[in-house]
Scaffold this active site. Structure first.
Site, PDB file in Angstrom:
ATOM      1  N   GLY A  97     -16.824  11.448  17.020  1.00 30.01           N
ATOM      2  CA  GLY A  97     -16.790  10.011  17.350  1.00 30.01           C
ATOM      3  C   GLY A  97     -15.548   9.600  18.119  1.00 30.01           C
ATOM      4  O   GLY A  97     -15.246   8.417  18.216  1.00 30.01           O
TER       5      GLY A  97
ATOM      6  N   GLU B 287      -5.765  -5.259  19.490  1.00 26.73           N
ATOM      7  CA  GLU B 287      -4.944  -4.150  18.976  1.00 26.73           C
ATOM      8  C   GLU B 287      -5.687  -2.817  19.028  1.00 26.73           C
ATOM      9  O   GLU B 287      -5.100  -1.765  19.338  1.00 26.73           O
ATOM     10  CB  GLU B 287      -4.520  -4.456  17.532  1.00 26.73           C
ATOM     11  CG  GLU B 287      -3.603  -3.438  16.896  1.00 26.73           C
ATOM     12  CD  GLU B 287      -2.256  -3.343  17.601  1.00 26.73           C
ATOM     13  OE1 GLU B 287      -2.056  -2.360  18.328  1.00 26.73           O
ATOM     14  OE2 GLU B 287      -1.408  -4.228  17.427  1.00 26.73           O
TER      15      GLU B 287
ATOM     16  N   LYS C  81     -10.988  -1.449  25.745  1.00 26.74           N
ATOM     17  CA  LYS C  81      -9.835  -1.368  26.665  1.00 26.74           C
ATOM     18  C   LYS C  81     -10.252  -1.467  28.122  1.00 26.74           C
ATOM     19  O   LYS C  81      -9.521  -2.009  28.949  1.00 26.74           O
ATOM     20  CB  LYS C  81      -9.020  -0.096  26.424  1.00 26.74           C
ATOM     21  CG  LYS C  81      -9.823   1.189  26.377  1.00 26.74           C
ATOM     22  CD  LYS C  81     -10.175   1.534  24.972  1.00 26.74           C
ATOM     23  CE  LYS C  81     -11.185   2.671  24.927  1.00 26.74           C
ATOM     24  NZ  LYS C  81     -11.170   3.416  23.716  1.00 26.74           N
TER      25      LYS C  81
ATOM     26  N   LYS D 126      -5.670   1.956  28.860  1.00 27.25           N
ATOM     27  CA  LYS D 126      -4.706   1.641  27.783  1.00 27.25           C
ATOM     28  C   LYS D 126      -3.299   1.442  28.357  1.00 27.25           C
ATOM     29  O   LYS D 126      -2.559   0.551  27.943  1.00 27.25           O
ATOM     30  CB  LYS D 126      -4.715   2.765  26.748  1.00 27.25           C
ATOM     31  CG  LYS D 126      -6.046   2.878  26.005  1.00 27.25           C
ATOM     32  CD  LYS D 126      -6.145   4.200  25.274  1.00 27.25           C
ATOM     33  CE  LYS D 126      -7.429   4.310  24.487  1.00 27.25           C
ATOM     34  NZ  LYS D 126      -7.712   5.674  24.015  1.00 27.25           N
TER      35      LYS D 126
ATOM     36  N   ILE E  32      -2.835   2.847  15.617  1.00 33.62           N
ATOM     37  CA  ILE E  32      -1.387   2.580  15.735  1.00 33.62           C
ATOM     38  C   ILE E  32      -1.178   1.118  16.149  1.00 33.62           C
ATOM     39  O   ILE E  32      -1.746   0.697  17.153  1.00 33.62           O
ATOM     40  CB  ILE E  32      -0.739   3.494  16.805  1.00 33.62           C
ATOM     41  CG1 ILE E  32      -1.047   4.968  16.538  1.00 33.62           C
ATOM     42  CG2 ILE E  32       0.759   3.256  16.888  1.00 33.62           C
ATOM     43  CD1 ILE E  32      -0.631   5.899  17.679  1.00 33.62           C
TER      44      ILE E  32
ATOM     45  N   ALA F 112      -5.051 -12.452   3.859  1.00 38.16           N
ATOM     46  CA  ALA F 112      -5.448 -13.461   4.858  1.00 38.16           C
ATOM     47  C   ALA F 112      -5.425 -14.868   4.277  1.00 38.16           C
ATOM     48  O   ALA F 112      -5.356 -15.840   5.010  1.00 38.16           O
ATOM     49  CB  ALA F 112      -6.849 -13.142   5.362  1.00 38.16           C
TER      50      ALA F 112
HETATM   51  P1  NAP Z   1     -20.660   3.570  19.715  1.00 38.58           P
HETATM   52  O1  NAP Z   1     -20.457   4.412  18.523  1.00 38.58           O
HETATM   53  O2  NAP Z   1     -21.534   4.078  20.812  1.00 38.58           O
HETATM   54  O3  NAP Z   1     -21.225   2.152  19.213  1.00 38.58           O
HETATM   55  C1  NAP Z   1     -21.678   1.160  20.104  1.00 38.58           C
HETATM   56  C2  NAP Z   1     -22.466   0.135  19.296  1.00 38.58           C
HETATM   57  O4  NAP Z   1     -22.802  -0.941  20.155  1.00 38.58           O
HETATM   58  C3  NAP Z   1     -23.781   0.684  18.718  1.00 38.58           C
HETATM   59  O5  NAP Z   1     -24.028   0.099  17.490  1.00 38.58           O
HETATM   60  C4  NAP Z   1     -24.807   0.199  19.759  1.00 38.58           C
HETATM   61  O6  NAP Z   1     -26.087   0.059  19.202  1.00 38.58           O
HETATM   62  C5  NAP Z   1     -24.223  -1.157  20.104  1.00 38.58           C
HETATM   63  N1  NAP Z   1     -24.653  -1.622  21.414  1.00 38.58           N
HETATM   64  C6  NAP Z   1     -24.393  -1.059  22.618  1.00 38.58           C
HETATM   65  N2  NAP Z   1     -24.979  -1.771  23.609  1.00 38.58           N
HETATM   66  C7  NAP Z   1     -25.626  -2.790  22.999  1.00 38.58           C
HETATM   67  C8  NAP Z   1     -26.433  -3.871  23.466  1.00 38.58           C
HETATM   68  N3  NAP Z   1     -26.699  -4.022  24.772  1.00 38.58           N
HETATM   69  N4  NAP Z   1     -26.949  -4.724  22.571  1.00 38.58           N
HETATM   70  C9  NAP Z   1     -26.691  -4.582  21.246  1.00 38.58           C
HETATM   71  N5  NAP Z   1     -25.928  -3.576  20.739  1.00 38.58           N
HETATM   72  C10 NAP Z   1     -25.410  -2.696  21.607  1.00 38.58           C
HETATM   73  O7  NAP Z   1     -19.288   3.195  20.426  1.00 38.58           O
HETATM   74  P2  NAP Z   1     -17.842   3.141  19.714  1.00 38.58           P
HETATM   75  O8  NAP Z   1     -17.233   4.498  19.763  1.00 38.58           O
HETATM   76  O9  NAP Z   1     -17.915   2.430  18.439  1.00 38.58           O
HETATM   77  O10 NAP Z   1     -17.028   2.291  20.807  1.00 38.58           O
HETATM   78  C11 NAP Z   1     -17.189   0.904  20.904  1.00 38.58           C
HETATM   79  C12 NAP Z   1     -16.033   0.306  21.691  1.00 38.58           C
HETATM   80  O11 NAP Z   1     -14.812   0.603  21.032  1.00 38.58           O
HETATM   81  C13 NAP Z   1     -15.868   0.860  23.109  1.00 38.58           C
HETATM   82  O12 NAP Z   1     -15.369  -0.175  23.925  1.00 38.58           O
HETATM   83  C14 NAP Z   1     -14.807   1.924  22.937  1.00 38.58           C
HETATM   84  O13 NAP Z   1     -14.078   2.161  24.126  1.00 38.58           O
HETATM   85  C15 NAP Z   1     -13.922   1.273  21.903  1.00 38.58           C
HETATM   86  N6  NAP Z   1     -13.102   2.185  21.078  1.00 38.58           N
HETATM   87  C16 NAP Z   1     -13.650   3.283  20.512  1.00 38.58           C
HETATM   88  C17 NAP Z   1     -12.873   4.067  19.681  1.00 38.58           C
HETATM   89  C18 NAP Z   1     -13.421   5.294  19.005  1.00 38.58           C
HETATM   90  O14 NAP Z   1     -12.642   6.038  18.396  1.00 38.58           O
HETATM   91  N7  NAP Z   1     -14.715   5.559  19.087  1.00 38.58           N
HETATM   92  C19 NAP Z   1     -11.533   3.720  19.437  1.00 38.58           C
HETATM   93  C20 NAP Z   1     -10.999   2.579  20.045  1.00 38.58           C
HETATM   94  C21 NAP Z   1     -11.805   1.816  20.856  1.00 38.58           C
HETATM   95  P3  NAP Z   1     -27.112   1.306  19.141  1.00 38.58           P
HETATM   96  O15 NAP Z   1     -26.413   2.364  18.313  1.00 38.58           O
HETATM   97  O16 NAP Z   1     -28.300   0.759  18.496  1.00 38.58           O
HETATM   98  O17 NAP Z   1     -27.296   1.764  20.558  1.00 38.58           O
HETATM   99  N1  HSE Z   2     -12.178   7.773  23.585  1.00 36.97           N
HETATM  100  C1  HSE Z   2     -10.959   7.218  23.100  1.00 36.97           C
HETATM  101  C2  HSE Z   2      -9.977   8.341  22.814  1.00 36.97           C
HETATM  102  C3  HSE Z   2     -11.215   6.431  21.849  1.00 36.97           C
HETATM  103  O1  HSE Z   2     -10.414   9.502  22.735  1.00 36.97           O
HETATM  104  O2  HSE Z   2      -8.781   8.095  22.703  1.00 36.97           O
HETATM  105  C4  HSE Z   2      -9.990   5.691  21.334  1.00 36.97           C
HETATM  106  O3  HSE Z   2      -9.598   4.692  22.221  1.00 36.97           O
END
Ligand code: NAP
Ligand code: HSE
Length: 436
Positions: A186, A128, A104, A204, A135, A33
């Site tokens: 997860g 991304e 997304k 997506k 990917i 970076a």
């Molecule tokens: P997650 O494990 O449930 O984590 C969510 C985080 O956000 C937790 O730390 C939660 O805190 C915090 N949070 C939620 N609401 C909040 C609020 N009102 N104030 C402050 N903190 C808050 O979810 P994740 O799987 O990481 O997914 C997060 C995002 O990434 C989503 O948009 C999802 O679609 C996207 N995504 C996920 C993946 C995947 O593989 N999981 C892949 C690509 C994209 P607490 O734990 O204290 O509740």
């Molecule tokens: N819930 C999503 C999946 C996370 O299973 O593909 C990644 O975007």
């Protein structure tokens, strides 16, 4: 050079993974970076739960404290949800902060508004991680394939459903247990109905369609069907015919409009994409110059998604001093050059079909069914009568059709279901050959 300071909204699977990768690869990332990318604060709901994961990082349960932090240059939104996440992102943009998001749902539904706000403020919104987990598909479509007129995209773009289908097929696991395991790993959304009903894949696909064809985000026009209606019998019959069933997202440019659809589909088992298993994703992109290209990798999970988030952080760090007019446009095309091509209604989509019907074992049944199909303009490519159990007066008939309009198949199905010799509904699964 001064470090770039990052605030994280969320420290769950994605936020936690991002922190881990930023820490572990700090030296390498700085070399790339040109300056250090330093996380300084994270917002969570449960401060106690996040303590160990956060280490020396400052924690808050007020997400606006991150957005309003005077030293934070880039806000990473890894919280999920739509209402608060939208508010926070717009607030960050209004303060001249760049944003990186994995959300997304938010981009597919509010991307147009968010990008317009970012454009006005001269800041970047990078996403991304929103498609295909680790990917780099956004970069590939938006930059790597920029010479091409993109013709179609087809992909396995939901890790959870692909994981469930693989567990059911390879390990005989039932649907509920496979989903539970995906949640433990997860992969699943906070509400897993988004995964199994095809909604996440449609988010997506909407994003990829917009950047491939230079159209606004049109999630509301996507056709969406999930995997909850799939049965083991159909998976087995499809395999006997040389096909695998996958949840596919397909967007295609046709003279009448753009297809935007998510549904289970039979794919010939000899295609590479038919053999993409577990939480892996794969996306085929057909460009007029390059032909078909395929992008494969982990579609969900902590570090694969962090890989995309950190790549965006490096991009933003490298580009933030550049003239905003010389940056890559959010939707690949210049905002004033977006096209108004319509999304094609599902009835006008042309594809092949797998049809399964349960019929009384009587003479004339097949003749009746094939006549209805022929009268509706649907031609049969293959037909198999499945073996009956002893004493069973009903039989399963499986047919594959040539390509035809969906509305014609729907008309034929209604008439077939009205035949007195047919029991229950006709099962219809689309069939995609995905040939170059
Ligand atoms: P997650 O494990 O449930 O984590 C969510 C985080 O956000 C937790 O730390 C939660 O805190 C915090 N949070 C939620 N609401 C909040 C609020 N009102 N104030 C402050 N903190 C808050 O979810 P994740 O799987 O990481 O997914 C997060 C995002 O990434 C989503 O948009 C999802 O679609 C996207 N995504 C996920 C993946 C995947 O593989 N999981 C892949 C690509 C994209 P607490 O734990 O204290 O509740
Ligand atoms: N819930 C999503 C999946 C996370 O299973 O593909 C990644 O975007």
């Amino acid at each position: 050079m001064k470090p770039v300071k990052v605030g994280l909204l969320g420290l769950g699977t994605v936020g936690g993974g991002t922190l881990t990768v930023l820490k572990r690869n700090a030296a390498e990332i700085t070399r790339r970076a040109g300056r250090e990318i330093r996380p300084v604060m994270a917002a969570v709901r449960d401060l106690e739960k996040a303590k160990i994961r956060a280490g020396s990082l400052a924690l808050t349960d007020d997400p606006f404290a991150v957005v309003n932090h005077p030293e934070i240059d880039i806000v990473v939104e890894a919280m999920g949800g739509e209402v608060l996440a939208r508010e926070l992102i717009l607030a960050a943009i209004a303060q001249g902060k760049h944003v990186v998001t994995a959300n997304k749902a938010l981009i597919a539904k509010h991307g147009t508004e968010i990008f317009a706000a970012a454009q006005k403020q001269g800041v970047m919104v990078a996403f991304e991680a929103a498609v295909g987990g680790g990917i780099p598909i956004i970069k590939a479509i938006r930059e790597g394939l920029t010479a091409n007129r993109i013709e179609w995209i087809a992909g396995i773009i939901n890790g959870t459903t692909n994981f469930i289908l693989t567990q059911m097929r390879d390990h005989g696991m039932d649907f509920a247990d496979a989903l539970k395991l995906a949640q433990e790993k997860g992969y699943a959304e906070a509400d897993p109905a988004f995964d199994v009903e095809g909604i996440d894949a449609a988010h997506k696909l909407t994003i990829m369609s917009a950047i491939a064809f230079g159209i606004p985000m049109q999630f509301e026009h996507a056709y969406i069907e999930g995997i909850t209606q799939l049965t083991r019998d159909d998976v087995r019959y499809a395999e006997q015919l040389g096909y695998r069933i996958k949840l596919l997202g397909i967007t295609r440019r046709t003279p009448a409009g753009i297809e935007l659809r998510v549904h289970p589909a039979l794919i010939p088992e000899r295609r590479l994409i038919a053999n993409v298993d577990g939480a892996m994703n794969a996306i085929l992109v057909k460009g007029d110059a390059v032909g078909v290209t395929m992008y494969y990798g982990a579609g969900a999970g902590a570090e694969p998604t962090a890989s995309s988030i950190v790549a965006d952080l490096v991009d933003v760090t490298r580009m933030h001093t550049a003239d905003p007019h010389n940056r890559v446009p959010h939707l690949a095309f210049q905002p004033e050059n977006l096209s108004a091509e319509p999304i094609l209604p599902m009835g006008e989509v042309r594809t092949g079909y797998y049809l399964r019907l349960r019929a009384r074992d009587e003479t004339g049944v097949l003749a009746d069914v094939t006549r209805i199909l022929a009268d509706s303009g649907v031609s049969i490519e293959a037909m198999v009568q499945q073996e009956q159990q002893a004493g069973d007066k009903m039989m399963d008939i499986v047919m594959l059709t040539h390509q035809c309009l969906e509305k014609h198949v729907n008309t034929a199905i209604i008439k077939i279901e009205e035949l007195p010799v047919i029991a229950g509904n006709v099962v219809r699964i689309r069939l995609e050959r995905l040939a170059g």
